[in-house]
Design a protein around this motif. Structure first.
Motif, PDB file in Angstrom:
ATOM      1  N   SER A   1     -12.066 -31.493  24.245  1.00 24.07           N
ATOM      2  CA  SER A   1     -12.683 -30.574  25.201  1.00 24.07           C
ATOM      3  C   SER A   1     -11.661 -29.605  25.766  1.00 24.07           C
ATOM      4  CB  SER A   1     -13.331 -31.365  26.352  1.00 24.07           C
ATOM      5  OG  SER A   1     -12.338 -32.040  27.083  1.00 24.07           O
TER       6      SER A   1
ATOM      7  N   THR B   1     -21.838 -38.137  28.661  1.00 30.76           N
ATOM      8  CA  THR B   1     -20.517 -37.691  29.115  1.00 30.76           C
ATOM      9  C   THR B   1     -20.600 -36.292  29.735  1.00 30.76           C
ATOM     10  OG1 THR B   1     -19.491 -39.017  27.378  1.00 30.76           O
ATOM     11  CG2 THR B   1     -18.142 -37.266  28.317  1.00 30.76           C
TER      12      THR B   1
ATOM     13  N   GLY C   1     -22.371 -38.941  24.022  1.00 35.62           N
ATOM     14  CA  GLY C   1     -21.840 -37.587  24.216  1.00 35.62           C
ATOM     15  C   GLY C   1     -22.630 -36.853  25.293  1.00 35.62           C
TER      16      GLY C   1
ATOM     17  N   ASP D   1     -13.436 -39.538  21.014  1.00 40.00           N
ATOM     18  CA  ASP D   1     -14.565 -38.858  20.350  1.00 40.00           C
ATOM     19  C   ASP D   1     -14.737 -37.440  20.897  1.00 40.00           C
ATOM     20  OD1 ASP D   1     -15.301 -40.923  18.682  1.00 40.00           O
ATOM     21  OD2 ASP D   1     -16.726 -41.796  20.110  1.00 40.00           O
ATOM     22  N   LEU D   2     -14.193 -37.209  22.076  1.00 40.73           N
ATOM     23  CA  LEU D   2     -14.370 -35.898  22.711  1.00 40.73           C
ATOM     24  C   LEU D   2     -13.082 -35.086  22.638  1.00 40.73           C
ATOM     25  CD1 LEU D   2     -16.210 -34.013  24.476  1.00 40.73           C
ATOM     26  CD2 LEU D   2     -15.031 -34.984  26.461  1.00 40.73           C
TER      27      LEU D   2
ATOM     28  N   CYS E   1     -16.479 -30.640  21.904  1.00 41.33           N
ATOM     29  CA  CYS E   1     -17.211 -31.225  20.787  1.00 41.33           C
ATOM     30  C   CYS E   1     -17.051 -32.741  20.837  1.00 41.33           C
ATOM     31  CB  CYS E   1     -16.630 -30.671  19.479  1.00 41.33           C
ATOM     32  SG  CYS E   1     -17.358 -31.393  18.002  1.00 41.33           S
ATOM     33  N   TRP E   2     -18.184 -33.427  20.855  1.00 44.61           N
ATOM     34  CA  TRP E   2     -18.198 -34.890  20.846  1.00 44.61           C
ATOM     35  C   TRP E   2     -18.602 -35.319  19.441  1.00 44.61           C
ATOM     36  CZ3 TRP E   2     -17.540 -38.980  24.359  1.00 44.61           C
ATOM     37  CH2 TRP E   2     -18.037 -40.217  23.937  1.00 44.61           C
TER      38      TRP E   2
ATOM     39  N   GLN F   1     -11.389 -39.524  29.108  1.00 44.37           N
ATOM     40  CA  GLN F   1     -12.447 -39.495  28.093  1.00 44.37           C
ATOM     41  C   GLN F   1     -12.011 -40.118  26.772  1.00 44.37           C
ATOM     42  OE1 GLN F   1     -15.409 -38.730  29.199  1.00 44.37           O
ATOM     43  NE2 GLN F   1     -14.357 -38.339  31.156  1.00 44.37           N
TER      44      GLN F   1
ATOM     45  N   TRP G   1     -24.601 -26.818  25.696  1.00 46.45           N
ATOM     46  CA  TRP G   1     -24.275 -28.060  24.976  1.00 46.45           C
ATOM     47  C   TRP G   1     -25.549 -28.602  24.351  1.00 46.45           C
ATOM     48  CZ3 TRP G   1     -19.816 -31.278  24.428  1.00 46.45           C
ATOM     49  CH2 TRP G   1     -18.653 -30.765  25.002  1.00 46.45           C
TER      50      TRP G   1
ATOM     51  N   TYR H   1     -22.254 -33.366  19.223  1.00 42.03           N
ATOM     52  CA  TYR H   1     -22.799 -32.877  20.488  1.00 42.03           C
ATOM     53  C   TYR H   1     -21.754 -31.911  21.037  1.00 42.03           C
ATOM     54  CZ  TYR H   1     -25.309 -32.849  24.903  1.00 42.03           C
ATOM     55  OH  TYR H   1     -26.032 -32.451  26.001  1.00 42.03           O
TER      56      TYR H   1
END
Ligand SMILES: Cc1cc2nc3c(=O)[nH]c(=O)nc-3n(C[C@H](O)[C@H](O)[C@H](O)COP(=O)(O)OP(=O)(O)OC[C@H]3O[C@@H](n4cnc5c(N)ncnc54)[C@H](O)[C@@H]3O)c2cc1C
Length: 489
Positions: free
Chosen positions: A271, A310, A307, A268-269, A299-300, A265, A325, A240
């Motif tokens: 940013s 978030t 994602g 996984d993210l 990018c998640w 966060q 996104w 995502y």
């Protein structure tokens, strides 16, 4: 330190070298230019260019057109044997050696040196069972990503597939999977290296571990020519990812919010927040052309619904002007940063920050965003959120300080002509000077270029690591002939 060659690779190479023509060791300066060039040309299969030859100008230039260099001779090897021969030739002749794959990250100009241009060594093989890619010195990320994604796998590339795998990885390599899987240098299983005296080695955690350690973040151009690398691939297929485009006027509020939001966060993210001044060029899509925005980008690489939720936190805070996104194949990762792919004259610089106080936000907004009616001098200022696996790997890496901080600032400019270049250079320098009280002082080495790379290399290494790197450098290259990349001496 004694460096033993890898026996398999050595015997492979020795037979090729035995059959090649050896030049005598006369000093290059007192020999006719043509005899020096033809001595090297007789030793390698790839092309050799001297100043004025057809092919010389193309082979000495790269992505960053601002990097002007006039090597004494350029070798364009087509295989590892050529690299061994070119490096031995340079050792015989006492020549300095510089290396270029794509020219995305030039070091000190290779004037008077032997430039080894690896752009013809583009082999890429993906092993989906072992989850690895074997990549030649001149390959870019594009073919690695394409081949890996056919098997639901991904490499740790950066913001564009146009950058070279080896140069990017030797300097660290912070991309959109960074907080989850680390830097590209963490993903290396082995390097094939030709040492400054022309010795071919395979280095890994178990074979020449000291050199392996040094190459993973301190190795760009400093201790030999890497002819190939084996890297890990990761099970990443759909992510995502994208950009929220907010008005430039919201920058202060967004930077303040990002400074608090990002550190909360998941890994996984990965940013960033980016103050972006899109140039008024036809290549830029019409709704963005000539306009400034504040972007929330990233990018998640985890559960897709999580994602989306978030990023919904931003949408709920304020609706963006443009929302890009979405779920996307990681194979399309170029769409996240939308980096240019045509060569251009550019300047780049960097700093690490641990927090984003209002003073920093004020410096960035006032110096990066153009005054009404004036042309921006800085193309973008992006703050990538670090930490996560980017920081976890620091303890085992030479560039421990250079990968450790909360926000990695990158500022870049396009330089349309030399007069504007002076103004841009001074805008970037003055912005760094204003930020000085708030930065960690360490440089992320992939975001420094030219003489700046030489000057700022040491800041990336802690004292102990600097001493360890200097000892490795002294053993491999006592004459410091590999002096055009990261500085270890
Ligand atoms: C548009 C753009 C986007 C970028 N995005 C990111 C990003 O997201 N993350 C990130 O970390 N970096 C990024 N970078 C920086 C990039 O990773 C560095 O500039 C990197 O050095 C480029 O490597 P290269 O081989 O493509 O470039 P080159 O200029 O060809 O090489 C860079 C340096 O690496 C050394 N080198 C290259 N090949 C070898 C070799 N075979 N053996 C030994 N040394 C070698 C040389 O010293 C050379 O000066 C970006 C750069 C650009 C221009």
């Amino acid at each position: 330190m004694t460096i033993q060659s890898d026996t398999t690779v050595q015997s492979e190479t020795t037979s090729a070298i035995d059959s090649a023509t050896r030049s005598d060791a006369d000093a290059i300066a007192v020999r006719p230019r043509t005899s020096v060039l033809s001595a090297l040309a007789a030793r390698i299969t790839g092309e050799v260019h001297g100043p004025g030859d057809p092919g010389y100008d193309e082979a000495r230039s790269g992505f960053n057109l601002l990097a002007e260099q006039r090597p004494a001779v350029i070798a364009v090897p087509v295989n590892r044997f050529d690299v061994v021969e070119a490096v031995r030739f340079a050792a015989d002749e006492g020549l300095r050696v510089a290396i270029q794959a794509t020219g995305h990250g030039p070091g000190a100009a290779a004037d008077g040196a032997l430039l080894i241009n690896t752009s013809a060594m583009t082999d890429v093989t993906v092993d989906p069972i072992a989850r690895t890619a074997t990549v030649g010195a001149g390959a870019k990320w594009g073919p690695v990503l394409a081949q890996a994604s056919a098997h639901g796998l991904a490499p740790l590339l950066g913001s564009t597939t146009d950058v070279g795998v080896v140069g990017y990885t030797l300097g660290g390599g912070f991309g959109w999977l960074g907080r989850k899987h680390g830097l590209s240098s963490d993903a290396v299983r082995s390097f094939d290296l030709v040492t400054p005296d022309g010795n071919p080695l395979r280095v890994s955690a178990t074979s020449h571990p000291d050199i392996f350690w040094a190459l993973r973040g301190g190795g760009a151009g400093s201790i030999g020519v890497v002819t190939g690398v084996v890297i890990d691939l990761y099970p990443v297929s759909t992510v995502y990812a994208g950009n929220l485009f907010y008005p430039a006027d919201d920058a202060t509020e967004i930077l303040r919010r990002f400074g608090e939001w990002a550190p909360q966060q998941s890994e996984d993210l990965t940013s960033s927040v980016c103050l972006m001044n899109f140039p008024p060029l036809d290549a830029v899509p019409e709704p963005l052309r000539g306009r400034s925005f504040t972007l929330i980008r990233g990018c998640w690489a985890g559960d897709l619904d999580e994602g989306r939720a978030t990023i919904d936190q931003w949408r709920e805070w304020k609706a963006p002007e443009i929302d890009m996104w979405s779920e996307m194949p990681f194979a399309a990762a170029d769409a996240i940063s939308m980096d240019p792919t045509d060569p251009m004259p550019a300047m780049v610089t960097t700093e690490w920050l641990d927090t984003l106080p209002d003073e920093v936000i004020d410096i960035l907004t006032t110096r990066v965003q153009p005054k009404p009616g004036s042309m921006p001098l800085v193309l973008f200022a992006e703050l990538r959120h670090g930490g996560g696996a980017v920081a976890h790997g620091a303890a085992d890496s030479p560039n421990d300080l250079g990968r450790n901080g909360t926000f990695l600032l990158e500022m870049a400019s396009v330089v349309p002509d030399p007069h504007v270049g002076l103004a841009i250079e001074s805008a970037l320098r003055l912005t760094r000077e204003a930020l000085a009280p708030y930065v960690t002082g360490a440089a992320y080495l992939n975001f420094v270029e030219g003489e700046d790379k030489t000057a700022r290399s040491a800041s990336s290494f802690s004292d102990g690591n600097r001493r360890r790197l200097a000892a490795i450098k002294a053993a491999l290259d006592p004459g410091n002939r590999f002096c055009h990349g990261i500085t270890l001496a």
